[in-house]
Design an enzyme around this catalytic site. Structure first.
Site, PDB file in Angstrom:
ATOM      1  N   GLN A   1      49.610  38.720  27.249  1.00  0.00           N
ATOM      2  CA  GLN A   1      49.046  40.072  27.132  1.00  0.00           C
ATOM      3  C   GLN A   1      49.466  40.930  28.321  1.00  0.00           C
ATOM      4  OE1 GLN A   1      44.855  39.808  26.090  1.00  0.00           O
ATOM      5  NE2 GLN A   1      45.340  38.888  24.118  1.00  0.00           N
TER       6      GLN A   1
ATOM      7  N   ALA B   1      37.472  41.083  16.405  1.00  0.00           N
ATOM      8  CA  ALA B   1      36.585  40.551  15.359  1.00  0.00           C
ATOM      9  C   ALA B   1      35.431  39.736  15.939  1.00  0.00           C
ATOM     10  CB  ALA B   1      37.391  39.689  14.388  1.00  0.00           C
ATOM     11  N   GLY B   2      35.375  39.632  17.247  1.00  0.00           N
ATOM     12  CA  GLY B   2      34.305  38.860  17.883  1.00  0.00           C
ATOM     13  C   GLY B   2      33.022  39.662  17.987  1.00  0.00           C
ATOM     14  N   GLN B   3      32.014  39.047  18.598  1.00  0.00           N
ATOM     15  CA  GLN B   3      30.711  39.729  18.634  1.00  0.00           C
ATOM     16  C   GLN B   3      30.696  40.921  19.583  1.00  0.00           C
ATOM     17  OE1 GLN B   3      27.323  37.663  19.945  1.00  0.00           O
ATOM     18  NE2 GLN B   3      28.414  36.555  21.545  1.00  0.00           N
TER      19      GLN B   3
ATOM     20  N   ASP C   1      26.478  42.874  35.151  1.00  0.00           N
ATOM     21  CA  ASP C   1      25.660  42.324  36.238  1.00  0.00           C
ATOM     22  C   ASP C   1      24.953  43.466  36.981  1.00  0.00           C
ATOM     23  OD1 ASP C   1      26.936  39.607  35.873  1.00  0.00           O
ATOM     24  OD2 ASP C   1      28.684  40.809  36.377  1.00  0.00           O
TER      25      ASP C   1
ATOM     26  N   HIS D   1      32.346  37.500  38.662  1.00  0.00           N
ATOM     27  CA  HIS D   1      31.412  37.547  37.529  1.00  0.00           C
ATOM     28  C   HIS D   1      31.086  36.102  37.161  1.00  0.00           C
ATOM     29  CE1 HIS D   1      29.341  38.351  33.856  1.00  0.00           C
ATOM     30  NE2 HIS D   1      30.197  37.612  33.189  1.00  0.00           N
TER      31      HIS D   1
ATOM     32  N   ARG E   1      22.161  44.722  34.887  1.00  0.00           N
ATOM     33  CA  ARG E   1      21.079  43.729  34.893  1.00  0.00           C
ATOM     34  C   ARG E   1      20.267  43.845  36.188  1.00  0.00           C
ATOM     35  NH1 ARG E   1      25.030  38.848  32.741  1.00  0.00           N
ATOM     36  NH2 ARG E   1      24.527  39.048  30.518  1.00  0.00           N
TER      37      ARG E   1
ATOM     38  N   ASN F   1      36.008  35.911  29.736  1.00  0.00           N
ATOM     39  CA  ASN F   1      35.809  35.043  30.909  1.00  0.00           C
ATOM     40  C   ASN F   1      36.847  33.935  31.042  1.00  0.00           C
ATOM     41  OD1 ASN F   1      33.526  36.121  32.172  1.00  0.00           O
ATOM     42  ND2 ASN F   1      32.227  35.361  30.517  1.00  0.00           N
TER      43      ASN F   1
ATOM     44  N   GLY G   1      40.330  40.638  20.686  1.00  0.00           N
ATOM     45  CA  GLY G   1      39.122  39.925  20.253  1.00  0.00           C
ATOM     46  C   GLY G   1      38.250  40.835  19.419  1.00  0.00           C
TER      47      GLY G   1
HETATM   48  P1  NAD Z   1      33.623  35.800  20.357  1.00  0.00           P
HETATM   49  O1  NAD Z   1      34.004  34.358  20.345  1.00  0.00           O
HETATM   50  O2  NAD Z   1      32.570  36.311  19.440  1.00  0.00           O
HETATM   51  O3  NAD Z   1      34.929  36.671  20.090  1.00  0.00           O
HETATM   52  C1  NAD Z   1      36.127  36.448  20.747  1.00  0.00           C
HETATM   53  C2  NAD Z   1      37.225  36.915  19.825  1.00  0.00           C
HETATM   54  O4  NAD Z   1      38.452  36.814  20.541  1.00  0.00           O
HETATM   55  C3  NAD Z   1      37.370  36.065  18.566  1.00  0.00           C
HETATM   56  O5  NAD Z   1      37.317  36.907  17.426  1.00  0.00           O
HETATM   57  C4  NAD Z   1      38.739  35.424  18.714  1.00  0.00           C
HETATM   58  O6  NAD Z   1      39.419  35.269  17.475  1.00  0.00           O
HETATM   59  C5  NAD Z   1      39.444  36.435  19.618  1.00  0.00           C
HETATM   60  N1  NAD Z   1      40.604  35.916  20.339  1.00  0.00           N
HETATM   61  C6  NAD Z   1      40.795  34.692  20.867  1.00  0.00           C
HETATM   62  N2  NAD Z   1      42.021  34.594  21.396  1.00  0.00           N
HETATM   63  C7  NAD Z   1      42.615  35.793  21.221  1.00  0.00           C
HETATM   64  C8  NAD Z   1      43.894  36.313  21.542  1.00  0.00           C
HETATM   65  N3  NAD Z   1      44.813  35.568  22.151  1.00  0.00           N
HETATM   66  N4  NAD Z   1      44.162  37.586  21.219  1.00  0.00           N
HETATM   67  C9  NAD Z   1      43.251  38.350  20.579  1.00  0.00           C
HETATM   68  N5  NAD Z   1      42.029  37.905  20.230  1.00  0.00           N
HETATM   69  C10 NAD Z   1      41.710  36.648  20.564  1.00  0.00           C
HETATM   70  O7  NAD Z   1      33.277  36.122  21.871  1.00  0.00           O
HETATM   71  P2  NAD Z   1      32.481  37.368  22.449  1.00  0.00           P
HETATM   72  O8  NAD Z   1      31.037  37.046  22.451  1.00  0.00           O
HETATM   73  O9  NAD Z   1      32.962  38.620  21.811  1.00  0.00           O
HETATM   74  O10 NAD Z   1      32.928  37.297  23.989  1.00  0.00           O
HETATM   75  C11 NAD Z   1      34.255  37.537  24.369  1.00  0.00           C
HETATM   76  C12 NAD Z   1      34.460  37.152  25.809  1.00  0.00           C
HETATM   77  O11 NAD Z   1      33.692  37.975  26.673  1.00  0.00           O
HETATM   78  C13 NAD Z   1      34.049  35.719  26.170  1.00  0.00           C
HETATM   79  O12 NAD Z   1      35.023  35.198  27.050  1.00  0.00           O
HETATM   80  C14 NAD Z   1      32.737  35.905  26.915  1.00  0.00           C
HETATM   81  O13 NAD Z   1      32.484  34.823  27.785  1.00  0.00           O
HETATM   82  C15 NAD Z   1      33.037  37.173  27.659  1.00  0.00           C
HETATM   83  N6  NAD Z   1      31.887  37.899  28.206  1.00  0.00           N
HETATM   84  C16 NAD Z   1      32.054  38.521  29.408  1.00  0.00           C
HETATM   85  C17 NAD Z   1      31.044  39.243  29.951  1.00  0.00           C
HETATM   86  C18 NAD Z   1      31.196  39.944  31.285  1.00  0.00           C
HETATM   87  O14 NAD Z   1      30.194  40.484  31.773  1.00  0.00           O
HETATM   88  N7  NAD Z   1      32.357  39.980  31.926  1.00  0.00           N
HETATM   89  C19 NAD Z   1      29.822  39.350  29.260  1.00  0.00           C
HETATM   90  C20 NAD Z   1      29.686  38.734  28.026  1.00  0.00           C
HETATM   91  C21 NAD Z   1      30.739  38.009  27.500  1.00  0.00           C
HETATM   92  C1  LMR Z   2      27.415  37.067  30.503  1.00  0.00           C
HETATM   93  O1  LMR Z   2      27.349  37.393  31.703  1.00  0.00           O
HETATM   94  O2  LMR Z   2      26.547  37.395  29.665  1.00  0.00           O
HETATM   95  C2  LMR Z   2      28.580  36.237  30.014  1.00  0.00           C
HETATM   96  O3  LMR Z   2      29.626  36.308  30.934  1.00  0.00           O
HETATM   97  C3  LMR Z   2      28.128  34.835  29.773  1.00  0.00           C
HETATM   98  C4  LMR Z   2      29.218  33.993  29.164  1.00  0.00           C
HETATM   99  O4  LMR Z   2      29.448  32.886  29.694  1.00  0.00           O
HETATM  100  O5  LMR Z   2      29.829  34.422  28.165  1.00  0.00           O
END
Ligand code: NAD
Ligand code: LMR
Length: 329
Positions: free
Chosen positions: A113, A14-16, A160, A188, A163, A132, A12
């Site tokens: 994976q 390229a994601g945020q 968490d 989580h 936080r 998630n 992921g």
């Molecule tokens: P995002 O949508 O900005 O980026 C996700 C990226 O994953 C995208 O670029 C997408 O193309 C890529 N992707 C999707 N399927 C894929 C695959 N099979 N292989 C490789 N890449 C793949 O999302 P984000 O904001 O970066 O968040 C990512 C994840 O983290 C979400 O599931 C979010 O809910 C989770 N998250 C978890 C926590 C935590 O505390 N555990 C906190 C914040 C976000």
């Molecule tokens: C967070 O705790 O900020 C994220 O897990 C929230 C979410 O659903 O992506």
């Protein structure tokens, strides 16, 4: 002395979160200021170009510790020789999607994976799942990597944990460094239990320092447990920089160890401690020595805490049973 670079794979990319994470890995915050890293970025084909753009920016930083970047849409290539795997990419819940649909969609990501990690990872691989539902995604990946020691699969509850530190520090007017032994138990998710009964503030039990059960129950716990949703509401996007920061903290401590007299929260495969069914990936208080974590033992759990830990663990059991029923594990 020139060290061999550590292979760090980020899915992921390229994601945020990826955007907030990669630059900190490359500048030495993940493993330490003297550890060179080689980055492997895994993305879906449509997002490879965006990952290439991020790689161009990484190049432009001229990080002394960054020994190379590979970008791929193939999991086997991404995890070949991997030492640290950060599984961030996941399928977000979209409109009309039920929980079962979400688990199934993510099973389609974390199963292959896990298989790719099993096939190619280095012997010392450490896996952190951020995407998630993180605990259950970690379980899916782990179950498809039978040759990798089960305890190498972890999920992130450090956000968490951080936080909770911050909310408590604000309430008491202390520094976060005055707080020790805080624990996030369970999943989580909104059922998680941030525990102030075993935490200490300048040596005093945190719940006693707070001395306000109504705040603890009606403000502190819900604020921490629902903070992810509050960030989404405020930002219009889920937490990214704070999530990346927590991923850095999780791996850094797992590799470099926890501080004497303190512990951190990590979601790890249960060994049955504190009544959490063996094998569930649940958050515990852990210490790390010589790169190996262990669950802090011997804590007495009061009734209030027991009920909340049990509720979060029950949700993890439900998620595990749901992915089992879907044939994902
Ligand atoms: P995002 O949508 O900005 O980026 C996700 C990226 O994953 C995208 O670029 C997408 O193309 C890529 N992707 C999707 N399927 C894929 C695959 N099979 N292989 C490789 N890449 C793949 O999302 P984000 O904001 O970066 O968040 C990512 C994840 O983290 C979400 O599931 C979010 O809910 C989770 N998250 C978890 C926590 C935590 O505390 N555990 C906190 C914040 C976000
Ligand atoms: C967070 O705790 O900020 C994220 O897990 C929230 C979410 O659903 O992506």
């Amino acid at each position: 002395m020139t060290r061999t670079p550590v292979n760090v794979t980020v899915t992921g990319a390229a994601g945020q979160i990826g955007y907030a994470l990669l630059f900190r890995i490359a500048s030495g915050h993940l493993l330490g200021p003297d550890v060179p890293v080689r980055l492997r970025l895994l993305e879906i084909p449509q997002a490879v170009k965006a990952a290439e753009g991020t790689a161009m920016e990484l190049d432009d930083c001229a990080f002394p510790l960054l020994s190379g970047i590979d970008i791929t849409d193939d999991a086997k290539t991404a995890f070949d020789g991997v030492n640290v795997a950060l599984l961030v990419g996941a399928r977000p819940r979209t409109k009309g999607m039920e929980r079962g649909d979400l688990l199934e969609a993510n099973g389609g990501i974390f199963k292959p994976q896990g298989e790719a990690i099993n096939a190619g990872a280095a012997d010392d691989v450490r896996v952190l799942v951020v995407g998630n539902p993180a605990n259950t995604n970690a379980l899916i990946a782990q179950q498809h990597a039978p040759d990798v020691p089960a305890e190498r699969f972890t999920a992130m509850t450090r956000l968490d944990h951080n936080r909770a530190l911050s909310q408590l520090a604000k309430k008491l007017g202390v520094s976060v460094t005055d707080i020790k032994k805080l624990t996030i138990w369970g999943n989580h998710s909104a059922t998680q239990y941030p525990d102030l009964f075993r935490a200490e503030v300048n040596g005093q039990v945190a719940a006693e320092a707070v001395n306000d059960q109504a705040w603890l129950e009606n403000e502190f716990i819900p604020t921490v447990a629902k903070r992810g949703a509050a960030i989404i509401e405020a930002r219009g996007a889920s937490s990214a920089a704070s999530a990346a920061n927590a991923a850095i903290d999780h791996v850094y401590d797992w590799v470099n160890g926890t501080a004497e007299g303190d512990w951190v929260s990590m979601a790890i495969p249960s060994d049955g401690s504190y009544g959490v069914p063996e094998g569930l990936i649940s958050s515990f208080p852990v210490t790390v020595t010589d790169g190996e974590y262990s669950i802090v033992q011997g804590l007495e759990i009061d009734e209030f805490s027991r009920a909340r830990i049990d509720a979060s663990v029950a949700e993890l059991v439900e998620e595990r049973d749901a992915v089992k029923a879907l044939g994902l594990i």
